[in-house]
Scaffold this motif. Structure first.
Motif, mmCIF file in Angstrom:
data_model
loop_
_atom_site.group_PDB
_atom_site.id
_atom_site.type_symbol
_atom_site.label_atom_id
_atom_site.label_comp_id
_atom_site.label_asym_id
_atom_site.label_seq_id
_atom_site.Cartn_x
_atom_site.Cartn_y
_atom_site.Cartn_z
ATOM 1 N N TYR A 54 -41.755 -29.221 27.184
ATOM 2 C CA TYR A 54 -42.327 -28.271 26.149
ATOM 3 C C TYR A 54 -41.291 -27.358 25.645
ATOM 4 O O TYR A 54 -40.466 -27.166 26.214
ATOM 5 C CB TYR A 54 -43.335 -27.227 26.803
ATOM 6 C CG TYR A 54 -44.881 -27.802 26.982
ATOM 7 C CD1 TYR A 54 -44.940 -29.137 26.569
ATOM 8 C CD2 TYR A 54 -45.763 -26.916 27.666
ATOM 9 C CE1 TYR A 54 -46.366 -29.560 26.583
ATOM 10 C CE2 TYR A 54 -46.990 -27.374 27.797
ATOM 11 C CZ TYR A 54 -47.342 -28.831 27.379
ATOM 12 O OH TYR A 54 -48.656 -29.004 27.497
ATOM 13 N N GLY A 55 -41.183 -26.777 24.406
ATOM 14 C CA GLY A 55 -40.241 -26.103 24.059
ATOM 15 C C GLY A 55 -40.656 -24.390 23.656
ATOM 16 O O GLY A 55 -39.932 -23.693 23.280
ATOM 17 N N ALA A 56 -41.825 -24.178 24.158
ATOM 18 C CA ALA A 56 -42.269 -22.814 24.195
ATOM 19 C C ALA A 56 -43.348 -22.489 25.377
ATOM 20 O O ALA A 56 -43.565 -23.502 25.912
ATOM 21 C CB ALA A 56 -42.734 -22.422 23.021
ATOM 22 N N GLY A 57 -43.460 -21.011 25.366
ATOM 23 C CA GLY A 57 -44.671 -20.752 26.445
ATOM 24 C C GLY A 57 -44.222 -19.946 27.536
ATOM 25 O O GLY A 57 -45.069 -19.313 28.355
ATOM 26 N N VAL A 58 -43.012 -20.099 27.741
ATOM 27 C CA VAL A 58 -42.151 -19.255 28.813
ATOM 28 C C VAL A 58 -41.366 -18.053 28.197
ATOM 29 O O VAL A 58 -40.732 -18.227 27.275
ATOM 30 C CB VAL A 58 -41.562 -19.856 29.576
ATOM 31 C CG1 VAL A 58 -40.717 -19.047 30.726
ATOM 32 C CG2 VAL A 58 -42.168 -21.102 30.405
ATOM 33 N N ILE A 59 -41.944 -16.901 28.360
ATOM 34 C CA ILE A 59 -41.109 -15.809 27.846
ATOM 35 C C ILE A 59 -39.998 -15.265 28.897
ATOM 36 O O ILE A 59 -40.486 -14.657 30.079
ATOM 37 C CB ILE A 59 -41.884 -14.611 27.558
ATOM 38 C CG1 ILE A 59 -43.057 -15.005 26.683
ATOM 39 C CG2 ILE A 59 -41.306 -13.434 26.733
ATOM 40 C CD1 ILE A 59 -42.882 -15.511 25.582
ATOM 41 N N ALA A 60 -38.864 -15.673 28.465
ATOM 42 C CA ALA A 60 -37.628 -15.316 29.526
ATOM 43 C C ALA A 60 -37.422 -14.019 29.399
ATOM 44 O O ALA A 60 -37.268 -13.292 28.428
ATOM 45 C CB ALA A 60 -36.699 -16.209 29.236
ATOM 46 N N ARG A 61 -36.989 -13.265 30.676
ATOM 47 C CA ARG A 61 -36.473 -11.762 30.654
ATOM 48 C C ARG A 61 -35.663 -12.022 31.978
ATOM 49 O O ARG A 61 -35.803 -12.161 33.000
ATOM 50 C CB ARG A 61 -37.712 -10.875 31.208
ATOM 51 C CG ARG A 61 -38.753 -10.828 30.025
ATOM 52 C CD ARG A 61 -38.185 -10.072 28.749
ATOM 53 N NE ARG A 61 -38.930 -9.907 27.836
ATOM 54 C CZ ARG A 61 -39.029 -10.662 26.693
ATOM 55 N NH1 ARG A 61 -37.932 -11.516 26.329
ATOM 56 N NH2 ARG A 61 -39.878 -10.346 25.665
ATOM 57 N N PHE A 62 -34.322 -11.521 31.350
ATOM 58 C CA PHE A 62 -33.323 -11.219 32.345
ATOM 59 C C PHE A 62 -32.738 -9.680 32.392
ATOM 60 O O PHE A 62 -32.852 -9.139 31.418
ATOM 61 C CB PHE A 62 -31.964 -11.996 31.975
ATOM 62 C CG PHE A 62 -31.970 -13.434 32.005
ATOM 63 C CD1 PHE A 62 -32.227 -14.131 33.434
ATOM 64 C CD2 PHE A 62 -32.614 -14.094 31.040
ATOM 65 C CE1 PHE A 62 -32.146 -15.487 33.335
ATOM 66 C CE2 PHE A 62 -32.716 -15.605 31.059
ATOM 67 C CZ PHE A 62 -32.688 -16.270 31.986
ATOM 68 N N SER A 63 -32.606 -9.341 33.606
ATOM 69 C CA SER A 63 -32.343 -7.549 33.634
ATOM 70 C C SER A 63 -31.123 -7.550 32.930
ATOM 71 O O SER A 63 -30.090 -8.075 33.558
ATOM 72 C CB SER A 63 -32.622 -7.187 35.245
ATOM 73 O OG SER A 63 -32.550 -5.932 35.134
ATOM 74 N N GLU A 64 -30.794 -6.385 32.575
ATOM 75 C CA GLU A 64 -29.758 -5.721 32.061
ATOM 76 C C GLU A 64 -29.092 -4.964 33.202
ATOM 77 O O GLU A 64 -27.909 -4.346 33.304
ATOM 78 C CB GLU A 64 -29.718 -4.923 30.674
ATOM 79 C CG GLU A 64 -29.918 -5.655 29.586
ATOM 80 C CD GLU A 64 -29.893 -4.887 28.411
ATOM 81 O OE1 GLU A 64 -30.348 -3.767 28.274
ATOM 82 O OE2 GLU A 64 -29.965 -5.515 27.130
ATOM 83 N N GLN A 65 -30.012 -4.742 34.117
ATOM 84 C CA GLN A 65 -29.505 -3.864 35.437
ATOM 85 C C GLN A 65 -29.977 -4.929 36.586
ATOM 86 O O GLN A 65 -30.075 -4.185 37.782
ATOM 87 C CB GLN A 65 -30.728 -2.628 35.448
ATOM 88 C CG GLN A 65 -30.692 -1.797 34.243
ATOM 89 C CD GLN A 65 -29.360 -0.884 33.944
ATOM 90 O OE1 GLN A 65 -29.006 -0.329 35.068
ATOM 91 N NE2 GLN A 65 -29.039 -0.631 33.115
ATOM 92 N N ALA A 66 -29.251 -5.991 36.393
ATOM 93 C CA ALA A 66 -29.379 -6.769 37.717
ATOM 94 C C ALA A 66 -28.800 -6.347 38.745
ATOM 95 O O ALA A 66 -29.175 -6.551 40.097
ATOM 96 C CB ALA A 66 -28.957 -8.267 37.043
ATOM 97 N N ALA A 67 -27.468 -5.917 38.514
ATOM 98 C CA ALA A 67 -26.944 -5.331 39.794
ATOM 99 C C ALA A 67 -27.533 -4.419 40.433
ATOM 100 O O ALA A 67 -27.418 -4.371 41.886
ATOM 101 C CB ALA A 67 -25.601 -4.732 39.362
ATOM 102 N N GLN A 68 -28.445 -3.571 39.872
ATOM 103 C CA GLN A 68 -28.997 -2.392 40.417
ATOM 104 C C GLN A 68 -30.211 -2.977 41.073
ATOM 105 O O GLN A 68 -30.815 -2.482 42.170
ATOM 106 C CB GLN A 68 -29.338 -1.176 39.606
ATOM 107 C CG GLN A 68 -29.486 0.058 40.317
ATOM 108 C CD GLN A 68 -29.600 1.175 39.211
ATOM 109 O OE1 GLN A 68 -29.236 1.031 38.102
ATOM 110 N NE2 GLN A 68 -30.585 2.301 39.638
ATOM 111 N N PHE A 69 -30.964 -3.741 40.535
ATOM 112 C CA PHE A 69 -32.177 -4.527 40.770
ATOM 113 C C PHE A 69 -32.132 -5.935 40.806
ATOM 114 O O PHE A 69 -32.660 -6.593 40.111
ATOM 115 C CB PHE A 69 -33.214 -3.810 40.026
ATOM 116 C CG PHE A 69 -33.306 -2.324 39.763
ATOM 117 C CD1 PHE A 69 -33.601 -1.434 40.690
ATOM 118 C CD2 PHE A 69 -32.863 -2.029 38.283
ATOM 119 C CE1 PHE A 69 -33.443 0.012 40.419
ATOM 120 C CE2 PHE A 69 -32.737 -0.383 38.317
ATOM 121 C CZ PHE A 69 -33.287 0.463 39.150
ATOM 122 N N PRO A 70 -31.622 -6.294 41.698
ATOM 123 C CA PRO A 70 -31.249 -7.758 41.706
ATOM 124 C C PRO A 70 -32.484 -8.595 42.179
ATOM 125 O O PRO A 70 -32.607 -9.737 41.657
ATOM 126 C CB PRO A 70 -30.217 -7.987 43.094
ATOM 127 C CG PRO A 70 -30.581 -7.061 43.931
ATOM 128 C CD PRO A 70 -30.728 -5.812 43.173
#
Lengths: 416, 356, 416, 356
Positions: free
Chosen positions: C69-85
């Motif tokens: 599939y080419g869609a259906g998952v909404i990707a989210r990566f944190s810009e605060q990954a270091a603080q909230f890994p």
């Protein structure tokens, strides 16, 4: 019949039928023996028949005027002068009638005599702007005709890029629905703007019209840059006995259909005893129920005017209706009238300074925005100016708190 | 790593397999409905069979424990059937009238307010906000929780003139759509641009094309290709931010909340209406947004007191007129309320219809 | 309480109050002992509290998907990954529910189990588009979670520039006002568009929504590019006895106020015997009187759908409501459904071929004009598509006779 | 030549000097009015005094003999007072009810139809046309005479649902303004340009600025500065013709007549409305324009038969819907009816309101 009469087979077809025929009138003038008007009319009939045959107009404009004025004469020179020399010049004098188109017969007869002597004998009562149109005058007869009309106490109307002749409904002269003196307002404004009527120097025309209520019998809303309409601020007057009589006359179902159901803001209810329940807070002063029940219902007692701005016809951006500029002001005392005249001058001055060439007031407001127009005139924003607030979020609102403060101040000072 | 599984492209399942049998039985054969009490619907079919629906509010963003709790209730009262509404309420259906009262009690006891039927304030439709969105100006879930706490009585009763649909949107894209009341982020300053990143992250022509007022143009900044905004033209809508994250539109102070009223999707009585701006400049005051709540409650109180039966918010205002709306709600009326977008002339009062 | 719980003083304030608290739910998940979901939630709570403190969001998008599939998952990566890994990756799976949001508890419990194992345990019922939102998933857990959900018989929803998940009202499952089978239409269309849902390649998104009548409980009119609304063609059904009962219940004046006076086209009259006088020619199928009098009034028997096109939200040209594309078609037989699906495909194909990048269908129609859109789809012009004819004369009409001939032909062939 | 006289810039005279004394007496003190019969109004003042007004149609373009005839009647019946209406009807006022019948008879005998009151078809407001205008596409006076001959019964009776205001315009400037029915010239071909004359007669930048669709651009033709029209853009409105007569827009064949309906200046019930295009392509068929008359009569007949009491033309159509209007009038509905001017989207049906 004079041998000078041109053949008019097409126009002749407009002589039959029950409605008064302008062709019959033209022909009668053309047959008036040796009067100068007869000659002009013979030429005119010939050219008009030619227009009917070819489906084309043959007049071109030009510049003809009277001494001291820069407008008021509509010059017409024939493009078919060789063929119809008698009407080679066929100018119109625009003369302003008394507000409400009132005459005595002495005045009308005198006008007829003048126009038979100096013009074609053809008079339109009235032109679309509200002028008496003395139609069909040779260039050298314009000044003498004008001198006599002016001596009668009449003045020239507007043309070109100036203030135009105004029009008003019959008003308090013969209507119980008039919420202000339309005839007095008409005269107060026009007679303060004679310079702008007679010496046009605006970007484009500017029109005032006066109607005593929302029925707008003067067609001001779309046909005037400045429409002055009567309205009222307090509750409408109700004679419940007469309401009951009307319910009886129409029948309950029909009364509901014709009155209750047709109120645009559902401001009317019918009580079980056939009296009317009026929600004056919802009433928009539209006049419908008052029109239906002329004996039972009347405008309120706190009467005044609202002013709409920007009505115009098609060119250039499309027809516009006027929109609310002043939701309500009293128009009773001399001071009130002065205030209105001052507002009119401010509107004209702003238009003169800010409109583009050939742009009407409504188009200018469309271009610069109502808010800027109000600021230019020093007028306060009022919620009655809008149909509804913006539906679109494309606006930068970082001055919100300041604007909210201004509104609060206005409300406080209004309450004091 | 094992071979990857090809998806079964099955689309949406048939609803009937999940439906309460009484709904399947009477599918398309309903005669009428009424509402025995707020939060409860009764639908009667042509055969005379009646189905009772008990409706309750949820938090929409649910943990599995909450969902299992709802399942327990459905198992106890509704033979294991349940449905949700467009506005995230949960509905339990039964043919057994005697179960209704107990079901209502159980839901209330478990913390799910029963209501949302008829002329009530429904649950506030909302978007993802800080919890999951990549461009949010605020946190929809929080705004909604804070507001519903204040409006719960209006959810549980049917005291409004007509139904009230409230929506929220965390940016000016207006994901929440039209509402009787819409609570939307309204940015008030142009984007703050991180010029170092633009060239690497943004497809510049596409970003320029997104601007509704053509306020963005290409620029060289510190020798790098970037974009600049004509701040006199910019309407601070944030349209450039999703395609170009270095054009940061969100600001803790200058991203404000605006309130819009009178939107309506339905064609019932009046044609569908867009909502209209009534208040702006409200602070984005997490965690409970009291200033927003105050305005919303004021509008609702006035509507409840003044509107007539069946008038939706926008219809009520059309009758009483906007002057009276601003008077009754005591909200300021400013130049920002006057529409100056394309075609805005249609929102001026081109008539002698006046409200005093 | 686990020592991993971050301090959340601001979020904690959202735990009090009568409405169910999503914060309480998040915290309960975070406290779930050693479950993987607990860890994710601890991070998420920390980051969300940080957002509340700073009034900023900290997610950025990216590309995460499932095989095929080419869609259906909404990707989210944190810009605060270091603080909230723990919540550095917090993707959402959009899964399409059954039309009308119907579930049995077995299904819901199974979904909960899957999401506790592979995700955060947080599920939104439902997202604005109508998806089940399985929120909070690490990248490597996306495929296994999807495999299990897909095995249950559920499919992925839309995202990006493709066809999106649809929504429908409860329809004939539990509403006497539904004029067509919204759930069947929903399923017929969506299940024929799975390729366009899962492999988006359109200029921008395209949404379908289904409401059984003009009440539009699915909010289709503005929220869908293609809104399918129920309506009827014949006279509405009236039970006059029940009308009289309603008049009695409300009282005559109130019945007039609530029913007669509120009809948008004044299509209702009240007879003197308290029965209803319905002018079906003026009725616009708005549902108001039917809503008020659920026992007395009903849609007609010749039911069907109308299709509105072009609804959308603010960006780029401002919010748009859908406008009428198909005023009426039956939707009963298999052929009817095929016709609807075919229309939907034609609309999608034309949109794919003619829209600009990031332009919605409504914006495209605004740009090219409804008439060109109709021609592109091979649909006939119908008077129900307009509010009113043009009010402006700026149009070149030299093809008038030809167009008039076409209309006459259509009328003749319709009459035959 | 004698010295020229300076004008007395007196403005408009006071109306009261010309008014019937009963109007002066009761000025601003009117209680109510009614209509004893078509063509006759009765206004009653607070004092109880009644004034009767008899209204009659005229040809507007009047020869002095006709005006003197009206004066004779006013002298006989009204103490020498008379007024005209905005739509060129003449009104005679008297306090003597016994004179009314004789006055009506006299007017009819002299060829002036008595009517135009209440819910009648009033006289058609019109412009100058071939008789006096410099840019006319047709002859307004002729069209109006031909039509009023056909509509005289509707002028003399009050059988319409509400008043009907008909207007004509000899070009697309729409001098006639908005009307319940508007009969306007509609050009269908771009202007035919006499390039030899343009430079000498026209201020070219001003002409370019007049075009509403920016279809005019400067050009060199045969070595002379002139203007050219982008015929793909041109909407044939004729806006360029008044400032530049060599851009001839009038054409005996291609200048057609269009019919518009539903315009309304008043704010009574509905807000003011613009008229809407219903028919076009009608031939400019002097001297009696039978094709135009046929369409107008058909529209009036349908309106008369179908509209309810007090519905103006545009209001009636809003209630019954445009589909039914086209069905009842049997007029063709074409792509030209669909508004494609700026903001035209507002004229699409953005709702599920349907008429069948």
């Amino acid at each position: 019949m004079s041998k000078k009469m041109p053949p008019t087979p097409m126009l002749d077809q407009l002589e039959s039928g029950p409605w008064p025929s302008f062709v019959t009138g033209l022909k009668r003038l053309a047959e008036d023996g040796d009067k100068p008007s007869a000659k002009i009319m013979q030429g005119l009939l010939g050219q008009l028949e030619h227009s009917y045959q070819t489906r084309k107009g043959y007049w071109k404009g030009g510049t003809v005027g009277v001494f001291g004025y820069g407008a008021g004469v509509i010059a017409r020179f024939s493009e078919q002068a060789a063929q119809f020399p008698e009407s080679a010049e066929f100018h119109t004098l625009r003369i302003m009638p008394a507000p409400g188109f009132f005459y005595d017969t002495k005045t009308l007869r005198q006008m007829c005599d003048i126009w038979e002597e100096h013009g074609s004998g053809l008079i339109a009562l009235h032109g679309q702007s509200g002028d008496i149109m003395f139609q069909g005058c040779r260039t050298e007869q314009v000044q003498p005709a004008w001198d006599k009309l002016n001596a009668m106490g009449f003045d020239m109307g507007g043309a070109g890029a100036g203030v135009r002749t105004a029009a008003s409904c019959v008003g308090p002269a013969r209507c119980e629905q008039a919420c202000y003196d339309t005839l007095a307002a008409h005269r107060a404004i026009i007679n303060d703007f004679t310079d702008d009527i007679h010496r046009p120097s605006l970007p484009y025309k500017m029109k005032f019209k006066f109607s005593g209520c929302a029925n707008d019998c003067a067609n001001a809303t779309q046909r005037a840059d400045v429409a002055i309409l009567g309205t009222w601020k307090d509750d409408m007057q109700v004679d419940q006995k007469e309401v009951q009589a009307k319910v009886k006359q129409l029948g309950r179902k029909e009364f509901i259909n014709q009155v209750i159901r047709m109120c645009p803001t559902q401001a009317l209810g019918l009580n079980d005893d056939d009296t009317l329940d009026v929600d004056n807070k919802s009433c928009v002063r539209c006049m419908h129920c008052i029109n239906v029940c002329t004996k039972a219902l009347k405008p309120g007692k706190e009467k005044g005017i609202c002013v709409l701005v920007g009505g115009k016809r098609t060119l250039k951006i499309g027809d516009l209706m006027g929109t609310v500029l002043i939701p309500f002001m009293k128009l009773e005392t001399e001071e009130d009238f002065e205030k209105l005249v001052e507002l009119a001058h401010n509107m004209l001055d702003f238009f003169a300074d800010n409109a583009l060439e050939h742009e009407r007031t409504g188009e200018m407001i469309e271009r610069i925005g109502l808010v800027n127009y109000l600021e230019g005139l020093g007028l306060e924003l009022d919620v009655n100016m809008i149909n509804q607030p913006r539906t679109n979020s494309y606006v930068r609102t970082d001055g919100w708190d300041e604007e909210a403060r201004k509104w609060a101040e206005r409300k406080t000072s209004a309450a004091e | 790593m094992s071979e990857l599984r090809r998806p079964v492209e099955c689309g949406v399942p048939d609803s009937k397999q999940f439906m309460h049998p009484a709904l399947v039985r009477n599918y398309g054969k309903w005669a009428f409905h009424d509402r025995p009490r707020p939060g409860v619907l009764r639908h009667v079919s042509d055969s005379g069979e009646a189905v009772f629906t008990v409706k309750a509010g949820t938090q929409r963003q649910m943990d599995v424990h909450t969902i299992r709790k709802l399942c327990d209730i459905a198992d106890t009262f509704c033979d294991g059937h349940v449905r949700f509404t467009v506005r995230s309420s949960v509905e339990f259906m039964t043919t057994d009238e005697s179960k209704v009262e107990a079901l209502v009690k159980r839901l209330e006891a478990e913390g799910f307010p029963v209501g949302g039927t008829g002329n009530s304030v429904g649950f506030i439709s909302h978007t993802q906000g800080w919890l999951h969105c990549d461009i949010p100006g605020t946190d929809a879930s929080g705004v909604v929780k804070a507001l519903m706490d204040e409006l719960v009585h209006e959810f549980k009763s049917e005291e409004m003139p007509n139904r009230v649909k409230i929506t929220t949107s965390c940016c000016q894209i207006n994901c929440g759509g039209q509402g009787d009341i819409a609570i939307n982020v309204q940015h008030t300053k142009p984007p703050v641009i991180n010029h170092a990143l633009v060239a690497g992250v943004c497809e510049r022509p596409a970003v320029i094309a997104r601007c509704p007022v053509a306020a963005i143009r290409p620029a060289l900044v510190d020798g790098k290709p970037s974009l600049e905004v004509d701040e006199k033209k910019c309407v601070c809508c944030g349209a450039c931010y999703p395609p170009c994250p270095p054009m940061q539109i969100n600001d803790p102070i200058h991203s404000k909340i605006a309130i819009w009223v009178g939107g309506k999707h339905s064609s019932t009585r009046s044609k569908p209406m867009f909502h209209k701006l009534v208040a702006a400049g409200l602070p984005n005051n997490a965690p409970r947004w009291p200033e927003v709540a105050e305005v919303v409650k004021k509008i609702l109180a006035v509507y409840k007191a003044d509107a007539r039966a069946w008038e939706r918010m926008g219809e009520w205002i059309e009758r009483i007129g906007w002057p009276r709306f601003f008077e009754l709600t005591e909200l300021p009326f400013t130049k920002y309320h006057v529409d100056n977008w394309r075609g805005g002339r249609a929102n001026l009062n081109a008539s002698a219809h006046l409200h005093f």
